[in-house]
Design an enzyme around this catalytic site. Structure first.
Site, short mmCIF file in Angstrom:
data_model
loop_
_atom_site.label_atom_id
_atom_site.label_comp_id
_atom_site.label_asym_id
_atom_site.label_seq_id
_atom_site.Cartn_x
_atom_site.Cartn_y
_atom_site.Cartn_z
CB ALA A 1 35.46 -0.50 -14.75
CB CYS A 2 32.70 4.05 -12.12
SG CYS A 2 32.37 2.83 -10.83
CG HIS A 3 33.78 4.23 -17.78
ND1 HIS A 3 35.06 4.75 -17.83
CD2 HIS A 3 33.93 2.89 -17.68
CE1 HIS A 3 35.93 3.75 -17.80
NE2 HIS A 3 35.27 2.62 -17.71
#
Length: 413
Positions: free
Chosen positions: A355-357
């Site tokens: 999960a990349c932000h």
């Protein structure tokens, strides 16, 4: 059926996420849309024809898992089925406790046993109910050695107020198969004054890849999801001995008398027909489908090791019993995060659990719960092959991965 993107002609390697409709399934759905459009609850010919179509599909789904057709209820998908089982187990516990409780005794809170690697369709409703103080939950961890939950760990987590044990049959990220049969046998053999907990398995990833036999598994409930085995995006729930003194099932919704009063609403006849056809194909062609998937998956992993070596690529959970089509692959080194690999891929599609932000990338919690180290989990992609994936496809995929990894390595220097 070789799935290609109609625009870019890319190779599809994300079959654990969803599958296309098999040609025969599409034909079945189209035929039902044209010819069995009547209301299945109506007694005139159009309604009777629609009802007969649903009956046939119910038998096909039941046959695919060695069940009785009366034990099958159609649902909107796996999420509904899983939530339905959880709600039923809690309600059954409450009803049973009220009947058996002596006046003035302290009422126990329902307790559910599950694992740390379940799909969100199980994990999130349990967390929600726990946060609201309605239930207690034990999340059993995966054993570091075998990379699956152990029978003893599950059984040891069971309490006098345990109303449900829910464990997925096979994990969607790693493909690891859980010992459902052995767990059911151990629970059924338990000697306890309390009632035996109900047993549920989410088999969304299993049908069409490995044998799914409810009699052999010994479960009370089993979830099926059509779009995981080349069917439509609806599902089915198996309930042992439904309406005949077996496992309980309480309605989530209220309205009409469809599905024997368990699930109201006019049935989606075309999608149900497609689900039945997809289940029939998955069952009848299981041996050849499974063997092909395993051959291609093994070829993929051998090619990866040959090109990169075991110091540059890691096959997560590869020694555990796995689905024949699933590879969790990590590339070792800086700048090898899974999302970066996918951003640079043009010729095929797959998935990553990260999960990349912004500039932060967190690895899949499921992978971490499988004891995959943080940096390895961050650098992971999932490659899941399908019925029509070829060795030529794999050669193209490995070639592009080699180019992408080389390019990312140069940037990291």
């Amino acid at each position: 059926m070789n799935v290609k993107n109609n625009i870019s002609n890319t190779i599809y390697l994300d079959y654990n996420a969803t599958t296309p409709l098999e040609d025969e399934v599409l034909e079945t759905i189209t035929d039902a849309l044209k010819n069995t459009w009547g209301n299945p609850s109506s007694s005139y010919p159009e309604g009777e024809k629609a009802k007969a179509t649903i009956t046939t599909a119910r038998k096909q789904v039941a046959r695919s898992i060695n069940a009785q057709s009366s034990d099958i209820v159609f649902t909107s998908g796996g999420t509904e089925a899983n939530n339905w089982v959880i709600a039923t187990a809690i309600e059954h516990f409450e009803r049973t406790q009220v009947k058996s409780q002596h006046q003035g005794e302290h009422r126990l809170k329902p307790h559910i046993v599950t694992t740390t690697i379940e799909h969100d369709a199980v994990t999130l409703p349990l967390i929600n109910l726990k946060d609201k103080g309605e239930i207690d939950v034990t999340f059993v961890p995966v054993d570091k050695e075998c990379r699956c939950v152990t029978v003893d760990d599950i059984v040891n987590a069971i309490l006098p107020n345990t109303c449900l044990v829910t464990i997925m049959m096979a994990n969607n990220e790693t493909g690891v198969i859980m010992p459902i049969k052995e767990i059911s046998e151990k629970i059924s053999a338990m000697e306890s004054e309390s009632l035996r907990p109900l047993i549920h398995t989410d088999a969304a990833q299993a049908l069409g890849k490995i044998l799914v036999d409810v009699e052999d598994l010994g479960v009370d409930y089993l979830t099926l999801v059509g779009h995981k085995f080349y069917g439509p995006r609806i599902g089915a729930l198996y309930v042992r001995g439904l309406g005949e003194g077996g496992a309980p099932l309480y309605p989530l919704f209220f309205g009409g008398a469809q599905e024997r009063n368990y699930r109201p609403g006019t049935e989606n006849t075309p999608m149900i027909a497609g689900l039945g056809k997809a289940a029939m194909i998955a069952n009848d062609d299981l041996k050849s489908i499974s063997e092909h998937m395993r051959e291609i998956r093994d070829y993929l992993e051998k090619r990866l090791l040959a090109e990169f070596g075991d110091s540059k690529v890691k096959l997560n959970c590869s020694l555990a019993p796995r689905l024949p089509n699933t590879s969790s692959v990590s590339f070792i080194g800086q700048n090898m995060e899974g999302y970066k690999v996918l951003q640079n891929i043009k010729g095929f599609v797959c998935s990553t659990g990260s999960a990349c932000h912004s500039n932060e990338c967190k690895p899949s919690q499921v992978l971490l719960n499988f004891h995959v180290p943080f940096d390895i989990a961050t650098n992971t992609i999932r490659l899941s092959t399908g019925r029509s994936t070829t060795k030529e496809d794999i050669d193209a995929v490995v070639k592009e991965l080699k180019d992408v990894i080389s390019s990312l390595s140069e940037i990291a220097i």
